[in-house]
Write an enzyme that holds these catalytic residues in place. Structure first.
Site, PDB file in Angstrom:
ATOM      1  N   HIS A  72       3.939  -1.951  -7.368  1.00  0.00           N
ATOM      2  CA  HIS A  72       2.718  -1.233  -7.787  1.00  0.00           C
ATOM      3  C   HIS A  72       2.931   0.264  -7.619  1.00  0.00           C
ATOM      4  O   HIS A  72       3.262   0.725  -6.531  1.00  0.00           O
ATOM      5  CB  HIS A  72       1.519  -1.682  -6.942  1.00  0.00           C
ATOM      6  CG  HIS A  72       0.966  -3.012  -7.357  1.00  0.00           C
ATOM      7  ND1 HIS A  72      -0.291  -3.436  -7.002  1.00  0.00           N
ATOM      8  CD2 HIS A  72       1.486  -4.013  -8.107  1.00  0.00           C
ATOM      9  CE1 HIS A  72      -0.523  -4.627  -7.518  1.00  0.00           C
ATOM     10  NE2 HIS A  72       0.560  -5.019  -8.193  1.00  0.00           N
ATOM     11  N   TYR A 200      -9.844  -0.867  -4.289  1.00  0.00           N
ATOM     12  CA  TYR A 200     -10.604  -0.686  -3.044  1.00  0.00           C
ATOM     13  C   TYR A 200     -11.971  -0.128  -3.443  1.00  0.00           C
ATOM     14  O   TYR A 200     -12.053   0.921  -4.061  1.00  0.00           O
ATOM     15  CB  TYR A 200      -9.930   0.323  -2.126  1.00  0.00           C
ATOM     16  CG  TYR A 200      -8.666  -0.172  -1.451  1.00  0.00           C
ATOM     17  CD1 TYR A 200      -7.423  -0.102  -2.097  1.00  0.00           C
ATOM     18  CD2 TYR A 200      -8.700  -0.696  -0.159  1.00  0.00           C
ATOM     19  CE1 TYR A 200      -6.275  -0.547  -1.466  1.00  0.00           C
ATOM     20  CE2 TYR A 200      -7.547  -1.132   0.485  1.00  0.00           C
ATOM     21  CZ  TYR A 200      -6.330  -1.046  -0.187  1.00  0.00           C
ATOM     22  OH  TYR A 200      -5.184  -1.482   0.437  1.00  0.00           O
ATOM     23  N   PRO A 292      -7.373  -3.562   8.404  1.00  0.00           N
ATOM     24  CA  PRO A 292      -6.448  -3.824   7.280  1.00  0.00           C
ATOM     25  C   PRO A 292      -6.674  -2.928   6.059  1.00  0.00           C
ATOM     26  O   PRO A 292      -5.951  -3.007   5.094  1.00  0.00           O
ATOM     27  CB  PRO A 292      -6.699  -5.288   6.945  1.00  0.00           C
ATOM     28  CG  PRO A 292      -7.999  -5.627   7.557  1.00  0.00           C
ATOM     29  CD  PRO A 292      -8.203  -4.732   8.700  1.00  0.00           C
ATOM     30  N   LYS A 296      -1.556  -1.644   6.667  1.00  0.00           N
ATOM     31  CA  LYS A 296      -0.526  -1.100   7.553  1.00  0.00           C
ATOM     32  C   LYS A 296      -0.014  -2.057   8.631  1.00  0.00           C
ATOM     33  O   LYS A 296       1.100  -1.886   9.126  1.00  0.00           O
ATOM     34  CB  LYS A 296      -1.081   0.147   8.246  1.00  0.00           C
ATOM     35  CG  LYS A 296      -1.256   1.313   7.308  1.00  0.00           C
ATOM     36  CD  LYS A 296       0.078   1.756   6.748  1.00  0.00           C
ATOM     37  CE  LYS A 296      -0.068   2.491   5.431  1.00  0.00           C
ATOM     38  NZ  LYS A 296       1.101   2.315   4.602  1.00  0.00           N
ATOM     39  N   TYR A 384      -0.357   5.866   2.255  1.00  0.00           N
ATOM     40  CA  TYR A 384      -0.457   4.463   1.840  1.00  0.00           C
ATOM     41  C   TYR A 384       0.930   3.865   1.562  1.00  0.00           C
ATOM     42  O   TYR A 384       1.221   2.727   1.913  1.00  0.00           O
ATOM     43  CB  TYR A 384      -1.330   4.343   0.583  1.00  0.00           C
ATOM     44  CG  TYR A 384      -1.741   2.928   0.244  1.00  0.00           C
ATOM     45  CD1 TYR A 384      -0.931   2.118  -0.559  1.00  0.00           C
ATOM     46  CD2 TYR A 384      -2.925   2.377   0.722  1.00  0.00           C
ATOM     47  CE1 TYR A 384      -1.289   0.808  -0.868  1.00  0.00           C
ATOM     48  CE2 TYR A 384      -3.295   1.065   0.419  1.00  0.00           C
ATOM     49  CZ  TYR A 384      -2.470   0.292  -0.370  1.00  0.00           C
ATOM     50  OH  TYR A 384      -2.822  -1.009  -0.663  1.00  0.00           O
TER      51      TYR A 384
END
Ligand code: FAS
Ligand code: PHB
Length: 389
Positions: A72, A200, A292, A296, A384
């Site tokens: 991704h 998200y 979460p 990570k 990220y």
């Protein structure tokens, strides 16, 4: 029995450490309290940083990952239905790989079983002793018989509720913790993902996440109160709530079906300091926990055990103690930066009891800054996809 390194816990941290040591010719025994099937049955993380993918390749267990992992280049952030893509590849030339923790664990388990290295599953009453001296020992009971393992070092890879951190004298350890008054209700479903990348979502009703495991299997989450019971959530109730928190066009596309797994994960930020006590070393969830939201937890565990494996390899190789002496400080330096990012993502995307009208305006301003500033988007992208060592 005697070994060089006794590893407590056969989750991803313990299995990866065992694999790295085995490939360096260092003997390690893994002691796990559950069965292998039970460990594989836990549905958890889904996103791997590039450094984790590289470590799986170093461990020689990345065949399936290369074939089935989904690369991704970005992620979607949604705020009250407004959507914005963070372009990892365009901003910083990095990406993440979607490959379930269950599959990472399975690949490591199969490699260890194939090598014949000793793993003891369903070990009862595991205890650790004399790790502040030079002759640490592990005791456990199996099939009614008590066993003892003498070793040079003990690796505490037994997760947040394990025995190793709990065995450290209270005066020798400092705990830092933030408990969130909500959890994540997660559902696994054999339906195609609603989007090609993760979404998200922040909504006044609460956080939601659209993730996946493969082109035909999806993973979804909604924020729920900490005291929610999974039995109170039928599939229909879950899908209705998820749709309400998503952009309407995304909600319209959502392919729903019977859940094949449904569970609630509590959220917590937690760090133990230090993470080394004589010949006992904590790694992964035994040392730290993150919500979460930043994907990570698993990646932090992989980072820790790479450092620990290299420290042991250095100790047994050229007899240097530099890696062992520097382990705790190195783990904690990276841990706190990742705790900060995970806390920041959680603060941006969740509804807190104390958020209030002012807090929601601040969250909206954070989102608007993220969507209008390359610097802000770059900061999210580099955290990220994984900070450099
Ligand atoms: P683990 O907890 O995975 O493994 C520890 C092992 O030690 C377990 O197998 C346990 O049975 C064993 N053990 C415990 N006590 C023992 C004892 N006394 N003796 C012997 N063995 C013992 N991270 C993400 O990035 N994304 C997510 O969505 C996500 N969801 C999560 C959901 C839940 C419910 C939990 C608890 C964690 C989640 N995490 C997530 C974080 C998770 O992926 C961890 O970071 C990851 O499992 C860390 O791996 P380990 O450190 O190996 O710990
Ligand atoms: C998952 O797919 O389980 C997942 C993905 C990203 C997260 C958390 C969980 O931040």
């Amino acid at each position: 029995m005697r070994t060089q390194v006794a590893i407590i816990g056969a989750g991803p941290a313990g299995l990866m450490l065992g694999r790295l040591l085995e490939r360096a010719g260092i003997e390690a025994v893994i002691i796990e309290r559950r069965s292998a099937d039970y460990v594989l049955g836990r549905i958890r993380a889904g996103v791997l940083e590039q450094s984790t993918v590289e470590l799986l390749a170093r461990a020689g267990v990345d065949e399936r990952l290369k074939a089935e992992g989904l690369v991704h280049d970005g992620v979607e952030i949604s705020f009250d239905g407004d959507m914005h893509r963070i372009d990892f590849s365009g901003l910083i030339g990095r990406h993440v790989t979607v490959y379930g923790q269950t599959e990472v664990t399975r690949d490591l388990m199969e490699a260890r079983a194939g090598s014949g290295a000793l793993s003891i599953y369903e070990a009862e009453d595991v205890s650790i002793h004399d790790f502040d001296g030079t002759r640490p020992r592990v005791r456990y009971r199996k099939d009614g018989v008590t066993h003892e393992i003498a070793c040079d070092f003990i690796a505490g890879c037994d997760g947040f509720h394990g025995v190793t951190r709990a065995s450290v004298p209270k005066k020798a350890i400092q705990i830092f913790e933030r408990v969130y008054h909500f959890g994540w209700l997660g559902v696994l479903v054999d339906k195609p993902p609603v989007a090609e990348e993760l979404i998200y979502a922040h909504h006044e009703r609460g956080f939601a996440l659209c993730s996946m495991r493969s082109p035909s299997r999806s993973r979804y989450y909604v924020q729920v109160d900490a005291d929610e019971k999974v039995e109170a959530w039928s599939d229909e109730r879950f899908w209705d709530e998820l749709r309400r928190r998503l952009n309407p066009e995304v909600a319209e596309r959502l392919a729903t079906g019977p859940s094949i797994e449904k569970s609630i994960a509590p959220l917590r930020s937690f760090v133990a300091e230090p993470v080394r006590f004589g010949r006992l070393f904590l790694a992964g969830d035994a040392a730290h926990i993150v919500p979460p939201t930043g994907a990570k937890g698993l990646n932090m565990a992989m980072h820790d055990v790479r450092l620990l494996a290299d420290a042991f390899i250095e100790h047994y190789g050229d007899k240097s103690g530099a890696g062992i002496e520097g382990y705790s400080a190195k783990v904690l330096a990276r841990t706190w930066k990742t705790e900060r990012f995970s806390w920041w993502m959680t603060s941006l995307l969740h509804v807190f009891p104390t958020t209030g009208a002012f807090g929601r305006r601040i969250q909206r301003a954070e989102f608007d800054y993220l969507t209008s500033s390359r610097a802000a988007a770059t900061s999210l992208a580099e955290n990220y996809t994984g900070l450099p060592d």
